[in-house]
Design a protein around this motif. Sequence first.
Motif, PDB file in Angstrom:
ATOM      1  N   LYS A 108       2.498  59.297 126.682  1.00 52.51           N
ATOM      2  CA  LYS A 108       1.276  58.533 126.396  1.00 52.51           C
ATOM      3  C   LYS A 108       0.775  58.905 125.012  1.00 52.51           C
ATOM      4  CE  LYS A 108      -1.619  61.964 128.734  1.00 52.51           C
ATOM      5  NZ  LYS A 108      -2.379  62.261 129.941  1.00 52.51           N
ATOM      6  N   ILE A 109      -0.090  58.069 124.455  1.00 52.05           N
ATOM      7  CA  ILE A 109      -0.653  58.295 123.123  1.00 52.05           C
ATOM      8  C   ILE A 109      -2.148  58.515 123.251  1.00 52.05           C
ATOM      9  CG2 ILE A 109      -1.003  55.821 122.659  1.00 52.05           C
ATOM     10  CD1 ILE A 109      -0.221  56.399 119.729  1.00 52.05           C
ATOM     11  N   GLU A 110      -2.690  59.420 122.423  1.00 46.54           N
ATOM     12  CA  GLU A 110      -4.120  59.735 122.512  1.00 46.54           C
ATOM     13  C   GLU A 110      -4.614  60.288 121.184  1.00 46.54           C
ATOM     14  OE1 GLU A 110      -4.197  62.634 125.628  1.00 46.54           O
ATOM     15  OE2 GLU A 110      -3.513  64.267 124.331  1.00 46.54           O
ATOM     16  N   ILE A 111      -5.942  60.334 121.043  1.00 48.22           N
ATOM     17  CA  ILE A 111      -6.593  60.980 119.896  1.00 48.22           C
ATOM     18  C   ILE A 111      -7.202  62.280 120.366  1.00 48.22           C
ATOM     19  CG2 ILE A 111      -8.488  60.801 118.240  1.00 48.22           C
ATOM     20  CD1 ILE A 111      -7.973  57.847 118.049  1.00 48.22           C
ATOM     21  N   THR A 112      -6.970  63.361 119.619  1.00 51.74           N
ATOM     22  CA  THR A 112      -7.461  64.675 120.018  1.00 51.74           C
ATOM     23  C   THR A 112      -7.866  65.478 118.786  1.00 51.74           C
ATOM     24  OG1 THR A 112      -6.877  66.736 121.160  1.00 51.74           O
ATOM     25  CG2 THR A 112      -5.119  65.596 119.992  1.00 51.74           C
ATOM     26  N   ARG A 113      -8.730  66.450 118.977  1.00 50.60           N
ATOM     27  CA  ARG A 113      -9.089  67.370 117.895  1.00 50.60           C
ATOM     28  C   ARG A 113      -8.471  68.754 118.116  1.00 50.60           C
ATOM     29  NH1 ARG A 113     -13.189  65.165 114.640  1.00 50.60           N
ATOM     30  NH2 ARG A 113     -13.968  63.227 115.515  1.00 50.60           N
ATOM     31  N   ASN A 114      -7.690  68.879 119.188  1.00 48.72           N
ATOM     32  CA  ASN A 114      -6.976  70.126 119.463  1.00 48.72           C
ATOM     33  C   ASN A 114      -5.496  69.885 119.183  1.00 48.72           C
ATOM     34  OD1 ASN A 114      -5.827  72.439 120.437  1.00 48.72           O
ATOM     35  ND2 ASN A 114      -6.260  72.008 122.597  1.00 48.72           N
ATOM     36  N   ASN A 115      -4.919  70.641 118.276  1.00 49.51           N
ATOM     37  CA  ASN A 115      -3.515  70.423 117.904  1.00 49.51           C
ATOM     38  C   ASN A 115      -2.631  71.608 118.281  1.00 49.51           C
ATOM     39  OD1 ASN A 115      -4.409  72.275 116.003  1.00 49.51           O
ATOM     40  ND2 ASN A 115      -3.229  71.377 114.320  1.00 49.51           N
ATOM     41  N   ARG A 116      -2.965  72.306 119.362  1.00 54.72           N
ATOM     42  CA  ARG A 116      -2.232  73.525 119.706  1.00 54.72           C
ATOM     43  C   ARG A 116      -1.430  73.416 121.010  1.00 54.72           C
ATOM     44  NH1 ARG A 116      -6.676  75.045 116.846  1.00 54.72           N
ATOM     45  NH2 ARG A 116      -6.336  76.597 115.212  1.00 54.72           N
ATOM     46  N   ASP A 117      -1.417  72.247 121.620  1.00 57.67           N
ATOM     47  CA  ASP A 117      -0.640  72.060 122.850  1.00 57.67           C
ATOM     48  C   ASP A 117       0.826  71.830 122.486  1.00 57.67           C
ATOM     49  OD1 ASP A 117       0.523  71.291 125.229  1.00 57.67           O
ATOM     50  OD2 ASP A 117      -1.179  70.083 125.884  1.00 57.67           O
ATOM     51  N   GLN A 118       1.701  72.722 122.900  1.00 57.61           N
ATOM     52  CA  GLN A 118       3.119  72.640 122.551  1.00 57.61           C
ATOM     53  C   GLN A 118       3.826  71.458 123.214  1.00 57.61           C
ATOM     54  OE1 GLN A 118       4.628  74.702 120.261  1.00 57.61           O
ATOM     55  NE2 GLN A 118       2.521  75.379 119.925  1.00 57.61           N
ATOM     56  N   ASN A 119       3.172  70.841 124.182  1.00 56.65           N
ATOM     57  CA  ASN A 119       3.779  69.724 124.898  1.00 56.65           C
ATOM     58  C   ASN A 119       3.381  68.376 124.304  1.00 56.65           C
ATOM     59  OD1 ASN A 119       5.159  71.297 126.921  1.00 56.65           O
ATOM     60  ND2 ASN A 119       3.128  71.703 127.813  1.00 56.65           N
ATOM     61  N   LYS A 120       2.913  68.388 123.075  1.00 55.58           N
ATOM     62  CA  LYS A 120       2.530  67.148 122.391  1.00 55.58           C
ATOM     63  C   LYS A 120       3.061  67.160 120.960  1.00 55.58           C
ATOM     64  CE  LYS A 120      -1.773  66.630 125.031  1.00 55.58           C
ATOM     65  NZ  LYS A 120      -3.259  66.588 124.972  1.00 55.58           N
ATOM     66  N   ILE A 121       3.330  65.970 120.439  1.00 55.27           N
ATOM     67  CA  ILE A 121       3.707  65.802 119.027  1.00 55.27           C
ATOM     68  C   ILE A 121       2.466  65.304 118.290  1.00 55.27           C
ATOM     69  CG2 ILE A 121       5.249  64.631 117.412  1.00 55.27           C
ATOM     70  CD1 ILE A 121       7.118  64.122 119.812  1.00 55.27           C
ATOM     71  N   TYR A 122       2.098  65.981 117.189  1.00 55.19           N
ATOM     72  CA  TYR A 122       0.849  65.663 116.494  1.00 55.19           C
ATOM     73  C   TYR A 122       1.114  64.972 115.151  1.00 55.19           C
ATOM     74  CZ  TYR A 122      -1.391  68.689 119.909  1.00 55.19           C
ATOM     75  OH  TYR A 122      -1.844  69.236 121.077  1.00 55.19           O
TER      76      TYR A 122
END
Length: 593
Positions: A108-122
């Motif tokens: 899924k795609i989302e907007i976030t201000r946390n970029n430290r989740d290793q299970n996501k591509i930022y």
Amino acid sequence: MINLKEIIEKIPQKPGVYLFKRDEQVLYVGKAFNLRNRISSYMNEKRNQKVLEMLNKANNLDYIITENEKSALLLELSLIRRFDPPYNIRLKGEPYPYIAITKEEFPKIEITRNNRDQNKIYFGPFVNPSFARKLVSITRELFKIRNCHLKLPSKKNYKVCIEYHISRCSGPCANLISKDLYNQNVNLAIELLKGNSAFVERYLRDEIEKAVSSLQFEKAIKLRDSLRVILELGSSNGVWIDGSEDRDFIGYAKANEYLSISKIIWRSGRVIGKEDYIVNEAINDPMEEFLLRHYESAFLNIKAIVIDWDFSNDFLEDFKNLINFRIGKEIEIRKPKEDELKIYKIAMENAEENLKRFIDDISKKREHPGIEELKRLLKLEKLERIEAVDISHYYGEGKVGSVVVFINGKPYKKEYRRYKIKQLEDKKIDDYKSIEEVVRRRIKRLLEEKKDLPDLMLIDGGIGQVRSAIKAIKEFNVNVKVIGLAKRQEEIVFEDGKILSLPMHSFALRLLQHIRNEAHRFALKYQRSLRDSKIDTSILDIIPGLSKKKKLELLRYFGSIERIRKADIEEIKKVPGIGEKTARKIYLYLNNL
């Protein structure tokens, strides 16, 4: 404690990021639209205890020039994450949003201000949050990627939601799309978010043509709006480059036997930092030797090294063997492509700034390195005091002159002088007479006050200006060496008309250019102050509602009050910012006096 007064004039008036350091530790990272203005503000800080504490600890200042303020903002964030400076606490919370794609079977795609989740591509950060939201919206419309929080795949067969019905999701929750096709669309979205927008542009243009051909005009309009956003992404002020490959941009600047090198580090679609080096010329090509030594141990997870340099075939073979030995693959060395020129220009500008700092540093320990070279070229036994003369005017009005003084290659501002040109008729332009007057008044004052005469007088101009200065000096029966520096070719001009062309990397030429530019800056500053005060008290003041900016535009366009008075309404309307109503008012006021 760092002494900002000593370095402030050498800091460029360009956008960029600055770093206060204690030795190698980064204490604070800041951004600025104008580096000199922002850093100079710290000199007046008296109340903020945190700032005063940081300034007291700092003993070094570094800065990186960027293309614009947006690039500076992004670089500031990257450097804060990289160095975690103790005085950047308020920025640690990632104030700018990222776009994230999850690493799931059905991402899924989302907007976030946390970029430290290793299970996501930022992707990001994005300085403009509304642009990030619009980009997610466009990506979902194009590739139908979900934004819900369902865990997929699931044994439960869900009913599709409104997002499916408005064509923003392909319905993986209801098994309406295969896993392979869904992930194919996700991969296309990832390429777009990385900056590979060219294929999406082609796709959209084709779809627009199909929609128009089938008379689906509403769809065509939506696709057109999507294309505009993609084009904006592809040219977002140097923050993105077409293609996402990590690479190093190598800029350089030369002065005599020294080569300044600035490596701009490009990772994941943006600048994240720089490294500066100064190398001495050796028997071998200095750039070739630097690259071999540097990349023998440097980080090599890059696809290309971008540099505008002509390498020998032997070097290219040696470099290829070195990289193959280290990582078992090739790294391309190439000149900048068209879409890389903006970033490469930044690398070259930073190399130039690095060279200036290096020259300043060695000048503090001894005289400027250009002094010895100048003494040899000009056959002078002594060269301690250099004075430079410049003339400035505004379309013949406000004629002024300046004299700046350099001792052993360093500015001596206590001796700077400025002059109003007296002997010329108002509005008459004659650089020769102006230089003659300024030099005459300068030499006369030095003799009256029994001060040292210059060992060298530098004139901004060619043979005519040089001979005018010598004519004035001969009136006093003194001996002062005079040369000119002609702007067009940056050539040294002598009294007898002979010309000396120095290589652009010459320390001597760099010193003369610096002194000439300082004289020009000082004269222009004085001329503008006189012009502004004249505008404030001119005949234009009687016209109600005419701002200082419009007065300046009128004088810039016509050159004098008299010419404004002679102009008709149609001519006055041609001035930027002057409309029909204002033009008529100006005409009536000036012609009824």
